[in-house]
Design a protein around this motif. Structure first.
Motif, PDB file in Angstrom:
ATOM      1  N   TRP A  42      12.850  -2.532  -0.640  1.00 35.15           N
ATOM      2  CA  TRP A  42      12.442  -3.753  -1.316  1.00 35.15           C
ATOM      3  C   TRP A  42      13.551  -4.775  -1.188  1.00 35.15           C
ATOM      4  O   TRP A  42      14.807  -4.499  -1.860  1.00 35.15           O
ATOM      5  N   GLU A  92       1.374 -13.069   2.553  1.00 31.43           N
ATOM      6  CA  GLU A  92       0.933 -11.722   2.035  1.00 31.43           C
ATOM      7  C   GLU A  92       0.208 -10.839   2.817  1.00 31.43           C
ATOM      8  O   GLU A  92      -0.807 -11.467   3.602  1.00 31.43           O
ATOM      9  N   ARG A  93       0.515  -9.682   2.944  1.00 29.37           N
ATOM     10  CA  ARG A  93      -0.108  -8.708   3.535  1.00 29.37           C
ATOM     11  C   ARG A  93       0.020  -8.954   5.119  1.00 29.37           C
ATOM     12  O   ARG A  93      -0.502  -8.196   5.915  1.00 29.37           O
ATOM     13  N   ALA A 108       7.849  -7.195   6.120  1.00 24.12           N
ATOM     14  CA  ALA A 108       6.346  -7.479   5.593  1.00 24.12           C
ATOM     15  C   ALA A 108       6.513  -7.893   4.092  1.00 24.12           C
ATOM     16  O   ALA A 108       7.487  -7.715   3.140  1.00 24.12           O
ATOM     17  N   ARG A 109       5.354  -8.550   3.536  1.00 23.81           N
ATOM     18  CA  ARG A 109       5.334  -9.293   2.262  1.00 23.81           C
ATOM     19  C   ARG A 109       3.760  -8.394   1.780  1.00 23.81           C
ATOM     20  O   ARG A 109       3.116  -8.530   2.063  1.00 23.81           O
ATOM     21  N   ARG A 110       4.564  -7.808   0.452  1.00 19.52           N
ATOM     22  CA  ARG A 110       3.435  -6.884  -0.369  1.00 19.52           C
ATOM     23  C   ARG A 110       3.516  -7.290  -1.641  1.00 19.52           C
ATOM     24  O   ARG A 110       4.607  -6.968  -2.450  1.00 19.52           O
ATOM     25  N   GLY A 111       2.246  -7.851  -2.332  1.00 18.79           N
ATOM     26  CA  GLY A 111       2.329  -8.087  -3.829  1.00 18.79           C
ATOM     27  C   GLY A 111       3.427  -9.208  -4.301  1.00 18.79           C
ATOM     28  O   GLY A 111       3.993  -8.927  -5.025  1.00 18.79           O
ATOM     29  N   SER A 160      -1.545  -0.386  -7.209  1.00 20.25           N
ATOM     30  CA  SER A 160      -0.957   0.299  -5.882  1.00 20.25           C
ATOM     31  C   SER A 160      -0.433   1.614  -6.145  1.00 20.25           C
ATOM     32  O   SER A 160       0.182   1.923  -7.185  1.00 20.25           O
ATOM     33  N   HIS A 167      -2.168  -5.688  -5.905  1.00 17.24           N
ATOM     34  CA  HIS A 167      -2.621  -6.544  -4.954  1.00 17.24           C
ATOM     35  C   HIS A 167      -3.739  -7.188  -5.244  1.00 17.24           C
ATOM     36  O   HIS A 167      -4.609  -6.814  -6.087  1.00 17.24           O
ATOM     37  N   TYR A 169      -7.100  -9.208  -3.689  1.00 20.35           N
ATOM     38  CA  TYR A 169      -7.906  -9.659  -2.743  1.00 20.35           C
ATOM     39  C   TYR A 169      -9.042 -10.452  -3.295  1.00 20.35           C
ATOM     40  O   TYR A 169      -9.634 -10.474  -4.326  1.00 20.35           O
ATOM     41  N   THR A 246       2.470   1.441   0.647  1.00 18.28           N
ATOM     42  CA  THR A 246       2.121   0.341  -0.869  1.00 18.28           C
ATOM     43  C   THR A 246       0.742   0.229  -0.983  1.00 18.28           C
ATOM     44  O   THR A 246       0.047  -0.798  -1.212  1.00 18.28           O
ATOM     45  N   CYS A 247      -0.141   1.184  -0.373  1.00 19.28           N
ATOM     46  CA  CYS A 247      -1.570   1.030  -0.344  1.00 19.28           C
ATOM     47  C   CYS A 247      -2.061   0.603  -1.891  1.00 19.28           C
ATOM     48  O   CYS A 247      -1.863   1.129  -2.873  1.00 19.28           O
TER      49      CYS A 247
END
Length: 274
Positions: A42, A92-93, A108-111, A160, A167, A169, A246-247
């Motif tokens: 991170w 994002e994503r 990558a960008r997650r959350g 997550s 997340h 959506y 990070t599913c």
């Protein structure tokens, strides 16, 4: 003789599923696939060097940045990066792959956070991967359904597998189907090629299938919203194999009370049986 067409249809069905399953396994074990990930980092504003990636990394106001030493370089889309580089416009994503030798680094960008995931084709999780167990293909789990669009897409926040991460959506609608005399509705997220993606758990979760989630892709709805749900092609997300994922978790309404005995089972990497 009257049964011959049914036998042939069943054989074709099984063969089609086997080809799909084999392609799934090839993609999973790709040199820079999820099984090749060696860590999950991170990024913070503090410049940090990691033992499994070249460069010194930080998350700046401009975007994630790397400072490469004089003897280091990365390649992105055929372009060679040297010195300092900022990965701007990372949505994002979304993610960017930078390669060096036979290895790669995913940015990558997650959350709302920026992550770094180095990937090594020689990582033991990949080289020791055994075929993912799955239920035998069964045409009974190919179910008709109906897509019920919302008047406007709804922002749905889900948890997550990564602690503290959420997340969001845009859900366009729900998919309705019946099983064993009971009607179920599942919230759907946008999928590929105009289709839908459904995250779900069921009564097999944590028993014969991965506890946190599975996913099902649904092709673009047809006339009057008609869709087909082929649970034989329910698949594991990357978190079923690696801790460096990070599913997203399914929304509460997507926790089915029935046992979906179809699709991929708990991977052997997580203790699944052959």
């Amino acid at each position: 003789m009257k049964k011959e067409p049914e036998v042939k249809d069943a054989q074709r069905f099984a063969e089609s599923w086997a080809r799909w399953h084999a392609e799934r396994e090839r993609a999973l074990a790709a040199p820079h696939g999820f099984l090749a990930i060696t860590s999950l980092r991170w990024l913070s504003p503090e410049p940090t060097r990691f033992e499994d990636a070249p460069g010194t990394w930080s998350n700046t106001a401009e975007g994630p940045a790397v400072e490469l030493a004089a003897d280091e370089e990365l390649t992105v889309d055929g372009a060679t990066l040297r010195g300092r580089h900022v990965f701007t416009g990372l949505a994002e994503r979304a993610g960017v792959f930078a390669t060096y030798g036979d290895r790669a680094v995913e940015i990558a960008r997650r959350g709302g956070e920026v992550i770094l995931r180095p990937r090594d084709p020689g990582h033991r999780l990949r080289t020791a991967h055994a075929e993912t167990p799955a239920y035998a293909p069964d045409p009974r789990w190919v179910l008709p359904g109906r897509y019920l669009p919302f008047k406007a897409p709804r922002a749905v926040t889900v948890g997550s597998v990564a602690e503290g991460l959420e997340h969001v959506y845009e859900a366009p609608g729900q998919v309705e189907f019946a099983w064993a005399g009971t009607t179920h509705r599942l919230t759907a997220f946008p999928g590929g090629h105009g289709g839908l993606l459904i995250l779900f758990t069921d009564a097999t979760s944590g028993v014969t299938t991965y506890a946190a989630n599975r996913s099902l892709s649904v092709e673009r709805p047809g006339e009057q919203g008609l869709v087909t749900l082929d649970f034989n092609r329910a698949v594991n997300l990357p978190c079923a194999y690696t801790d460096f994922a990070t599913c997203p978790l399914p929304p509460a309404e997507n926790r089915l009370p029935v046992a979906v005995e179809a699709g991929e089972k708990l991977p052997r990497e997580r203790g699944g049986a052959a």
